[in-house]
Design a protein around this motif. Structure first.
Motif, mmCIF file in Angstrom:
data_model
loop_
_atom_site.group_PDB
_atom_site.id
_atom_site.type_symbol
_atom_site.label_atom_id
_atom_site.label_comp_id
_atom_site.label_asym_id
_atom_site.label_seq_id
_atom_site.Cartn_x
_atom_site.Cartn_y
_atom_site.Cartn_z
ATOM 1 N N ASP A 110 0.870 -1.190 0.000
ATOM 2 C CA ASP A 110 0.000 0.000 0.000
ATOM 3 C C ASP A 110 0.902 1.234 0.000
ATOM 4 O OD1 ASP A 110 -2.179 1.702 0.294
ATOM 5 O OD2 ASP A 110 -2.623 1.108 2.367
ATOM 6 N N HIS A 173 -2.068 2.390 9.181
ATOM 7 C CA HIS A 173 -2.513 1.093 9.688
ATOM 8 C C HIS A 173 -1.418 0.045 9.567
ATOM 9 C CE1 HIS A 173 -3.054 0.143 5.351
ATOM 10 N NE2 HIS A 173 -3.389 1.422 5.277
ATOM 11 N N ALA A 204 1.697 0.626 7.337
ATOM 12 C CA ALA A 204 1.412 1.572 6.251
ATOM 13 C C ALA A 204 1.289 2.949 6.905
ATOM 14 C CB ALA A 204 0.138 1.187 5.519
ATOM 15 N N GLU A 206 0.965 6.926 6.604
ATOM 16 C CA GLU A 206 0.373 7.751 5.541
ATOM 17 C C GLU A 206 -0.171 9.087 6.031
ATOM 18 O OE1 GLU A 206 -3.209 6.142 3.747
ATOM 19 O OE2 GLU A 206 -3.236 4.479 5.149
ATOM 20 N N GLU A 237 2.375 7.948 1.240
ATOM 21 C CA GLU A 237 2.309 6.707 2.026
ATOM 22 C C GLU A 237 3.354 5.714 1.546
ATOM 23 O OE1 GLU A 237 -1.346 4.508 1.402
ATOM 24 O OE2 GLU A 237 -1.052 3.321 3.216
#
Ligand code: MG
Length: 253
Positions: A110, A173, A204, A206, A237
């Motif tokens: 991600d 997350h 992740a 971001e 991110e």
């Protein structure tokens, strides 16, 4: 519960991360004035499927929401996150955030970036620079032995020192076999608080940063989040693994 990944699992995440990085690179080359966001979405899906991966966002459906129609999120100007690709054409002076998720070998990657389209106002370029730097300040705190609040605080403090604000309603997350795992990673917080960071965690990170106030609201389409005050917003991110030697960015080529 925060899932700790083995070296072999992190290796799989590196491969998923490479697909995500390639998508962002190809989209960056294509994103010019006149290009439709749906064209970027098609390119992204093509790159993902040719890598034998799946677009994680396509059909993604949190409880009570409609399935997300795109393979990427394309968020323009005052759109914070979750913009839906469509016939809208990029214009000179826009800023465009692209967020990509891909699943390969059972693991997720991600990442997001924000691009300047053509000639962008100086203050928007500063927004992009500050948001990108805030991400790297956070990554620099993804260290075994620190606490999550140390990471969050590094992001939020840097953003606010530069006169911008951090979105409160959306957070980073944990990530692994699922796109969204524990812990939630706010982009603001107090040092010395929150879960302890450990080797083998994959995060992740971001920051979503508004040029104006932090308040955000959702459009009637049920997905797209915009700034309440109409100010511009940027989003960067990376998926990061906490290693013995420090943080490793997995969403790179
Ligand atoms: Mg994310």
């Amino acid at each position: 519960m925060i899932v700790i990944k083995s070296a072999a699992e992190i290796d799989l995440m590196r491969k998923a991360g490479q697909v995500v990085a390639r998508v962002l690179l190809e989209c960056e080359k294509m994103a010019k004035p006149g290009v439709r966001t749906i064209d970027l979405d098609r390119l992204a899906e093509d790159v993902i499927r040719k890598a034998a991966a799946q677009p994680s966002f396509k059909g993604y459906r949190p409880p009570g929401m409609t399935p997300f129609p795109g393979s990427i999120c394309t968020s323009i100007n005052d759109e914070v996150v979750h913009g839906i690709p469509g016939p809208r054409r990029l214009e000179d002076g826009d800023i465009l955030s692209i967020d990509v998720g891909a699943c390969l070998g059972g693991f997720q990657g991600d990442a997001a970036t924000t691009l300047a389209i053509g000639n962008v106002p100086r203050e928007s370029l500063r927004l992009l620079d500050v948001t990108r730097e805030a991400l790297f300040r956070g990554i620099g705190k993804a260290l075994d032995g620190l606490r999550l609040g140390d990471l969050s605080n590094a992001i939020g403090t840097f953003v606010e020192e530069n006169g911008f604000s951090v979105v409160r309603d959306y957070v980073g997350h944990g990530i692994g076999q699922r796109m969204h795992e524990d812990p939630e990673i706010p982009n603001y917080g107090l040092p010395g608080t929150g879960p302890h960071l450990r080797e083998g965690m994959t995060l992740a990170i971001e920051p979503m940063v508004n040029a104006g106030a932090y308040a955000a609201r959702m459009l009637d389409n049920g997905w797209t989040v915009v700034t309440q005050d109409g100010s511009r917003s940027a989003h960067f991110e990376h998926t990061v693994a906490i290693g013995a030697q420090g943080p490793e960015i997995l969403t790179v080529l």
